[in-house]
Design an enzyme around this catalytic site. Structure first.
Site, PDB file in Angstrom:
ATOM      1  N   HIS A  28      21.374  35.349  40.133  1.00  0.00           N
ATOM      2  CA  HIS A  28      21.095  34.802  38.801  1.00  0.00           C
ATOM      3  C   HIS A  28      20.087  35.707  38.067  1.00  0.00           C
ATOM      4  O   HIS A  28      18.942  35.317  37.824  1.00  0.00           O
ATOM      5  CB  HIS A  28      20.524  33.396  39.032  1.00  0.00           C
ATOM      6  CG  HIS A  28      20.406  32.505  37.852  1.00  0.00           C
ATOM      7  ND1 HIS A  28      19.793  32.874  36.676  1.00  0.00           N
ATOM      8  CD2 HIS A  28      20.796  31.220  37.680  1.00  0.00           C
ATOM      9  CE1 HIS A  28      19.810  31.855  35.839  1.00  0.00           C
ATOM     10  NE2 HIS A  28      20.420  30.833  36.430  1.00  0.00           N
ATOM     11  N   GLU A  51      24.804  37.024  35.331  1.00  0.00           N
ATOM     12  CA  GLU A  51      24.802  36.632  36.738  1.00  0.00           C
ATOM     13  C   GLU A  51      26.119  36.995  37.430  1.00  0.00           C
ATOM     14  O   GLU A  51      27.188  36.600  36.965  1.00  0.00           O
ATOM     15  CB  GLU A  51      24.590  35.115  36.840  1.00  0.00           C
ATOM     16  CG  GLU A  51      23.389  34.628  36.045  1.00  0.00           C
ATOM     17  CD  GLU A  51      23.352  33.108  35.921  1.00  0.00           C
ATOM     18  OE1 GLU A  51      23.770  32.404  36.839  1.00  0.00           O
ATOM     19  OE2 GLU A  51      22.880  32.619  34.874  1.00  0.00           O
TER      20      GLU A  51
HETATM   21  C1  BG6 Z   1      22.612  28.970  34.658  1.00  0.00           C
HETATM   22  C2  BG6 Z   1      23.475  27.784  34.321  1.00  0.00           C
HETATM   23  O1  BG6 Z   1      23.247  29.738  35.637  1.00  0.00           O
HETATM   24  O2  BG6 Z   1      21.360  28.511  35.192  1.00  0.00           O
HETATM   25  C3  BG6 Z   1      22.738  26.888  33.337  1.00  0.00           C
HETATM   26  O3  BG6 Z   1      24.714  28.241  33.772  1.00  0.00           O
HETATM   27  C4  BG6 Z   1      21.392  26.469  33.924  1.00  0.00           C
HETATM   28  O4  BG6 Z   1      23.549  25.742  33.057  1.00  0.00           O
HETATM   29  C5  BG6 Z   1      20.616  27.728  34.271  1.00  0.00           C
HETATM   30  O5  BG6 Z   1      20.698  25.681  32.970  1.00  0.00           O
HETATM   31  C6  BG6 Z   1      19.232  27.489  34.853  1.00  0.00           C
HETATM   32  O6  BG6 Z   1      19.266  26.636  35.928  1.00  0.00           O
HETATM   33  P1  BG6 Z   1      17.915  26.192  36.653  1.00  0.00           P
HETATM   34  O7  BG6 Z   1      18.319  25.191  37.696  1.00  0.00           O
HETATM   35  O8  BG6 Z   1      17.305  27.420  37.255  1.00  0.00           O
HETATM   36  O9  BG6 Z   1      17.027  25.615  35.569  1.00  0.00           O
END
Ligand code: BG6
Length: 302
Positions: A168, A272
């Protein structure tokens, strides 16, 4: 063992230093001939990567929280064994790999003089209680002119299991409104902000509002992010991945996240390398699957 003296004695090589961001929360600082980087043992999380004399390639929130059980906001969280929300909403979004300490296995300098860090995570009583499978995860992070992160899932069970996952990456951009993404034209995407409707991307992507999309993009073409404020292009390559997620939470959503620095949405863009629920990966007993991404700054034309 997350004791600093033990870590330094066992794994320290030239250019590598261990520090604590909070009690019992060690991170590895790396400085070599190409770049510097910081990696947390918590989540096997690359927090920063900066090529020499350049702007950081990864964004890290000033308000990130360094506590066991809480994913770091920024850098490269590892989402595994599920991507996004779990169907039983009581389980953590994006899985449990990013929320616990990993085991450091080695830090070496490879033949190209990159610093290579390897960490592992295996199933435990806690993991089997929420995800009943035996596994080993191995992450290999090569810090050089580019940053490469490779996540290998090994099935140690007697039956197949199915995973979704993502590396991510939060890219650091000078100004999101002057950022443009190339490499996804004519690719279908699922728009999480329009009830998961599917559309086709026309041309490049520009940003002037929240965006949360899953592109069915396997990575034959690299994604190129024009970061015009920093007069550079960031290149994201990947392998073992059938989808690319592009995310920026914009003003409202980011202001509701306590670990998101104020105004931080202007300086980040997530690109990502993923396998989401449209393309979950089945790993057979004794087999493995590797998801990888490589992030670099394009050389400037002379
Ligand atoms: C992204 C998702 O990969 O991660 C989003 O597509 C999400 O929907 C974002 O809000 C962040 O997620 P988190 O759990 O780290 O706040």
């Amino acid at each position: 063992m997350n004791d600093l003296l033990y870590l330094q004695d066992t794994f320290g090589i030239s250019g590598v230093e261990f520090k604590e961001l909070a009690p019992c929360y060690p991170v590895i600082y790396i400085v070599n001939g190409f770049s510097d980087a910081c990696i947390a043992l918590h989540g096997a999380h690359v927090m920063s990567f900066t090529p020499k004399s350049h702007e950081p390639l990864l964004w890290l929130s000033d308000a990130a929280i360094y506590r066991e059980g809480k994913a770091i906001r920024g850098g490269i969280p590892i989402c595994w064994p599920w991507f996004g929300d779990h169907p039983d909403n009581c389980l953590p979004a994006h899985g449990f790999a990013r929320n616990q300490f990993w085991q450091l296995v080695s830090i070496v300098e490879n033949i190209e003089k990159e610093t290579v860090v390897t960490l592992t995570l295996s199933d435990s009583e806690m993991s089997r209680a929420i995800w009943p499978h035996k596994f080993t995860l191995e992450v290999t992070i090569a810090v050089g002119k580019s940053l490469s992160v490779s996540l290998k899932t090994v099935n140690k069970d007697e039956k197949p299991f199915s995973i979704t996952s993502a590396l991510h990456s939060y890219l650091n951009v000078g100004d999101i409104q002057k950022t443009e993404v190339f490499g996804l034209a004519n690719v279908f995407y699922r728009d999480k902000l329009s009830n998961d409707q599917v559309f086709m991307q026309t041309g490049s992507l520009h940003f002037d509002r929240e965006l949360d999309r899953i592109y069915g993009h396997s990575g034959d073409d690299e994604i190129r992010v024009s970061d015009s404020t920093n007069t550079r292009e960031i290149v994201v390559g990947k392998s073992g991945s059938q989808s690319t997620v592009i995310w920026n939470p914009w003003i409202d959503k980011s202001s509701k996240m306590t670990d998101f620095e104020e105004g931080g949405y202007r300086h980040m863009l997530c690109v990502e390398a993923a396998n989401t629920c449209d393309c979950n990966i089945v790993v057979e007993p004794g087999e493995s699957h590797t998801l990888a991404t490589i992030i670099s700054e394009a050389d400037k034309a002379l």
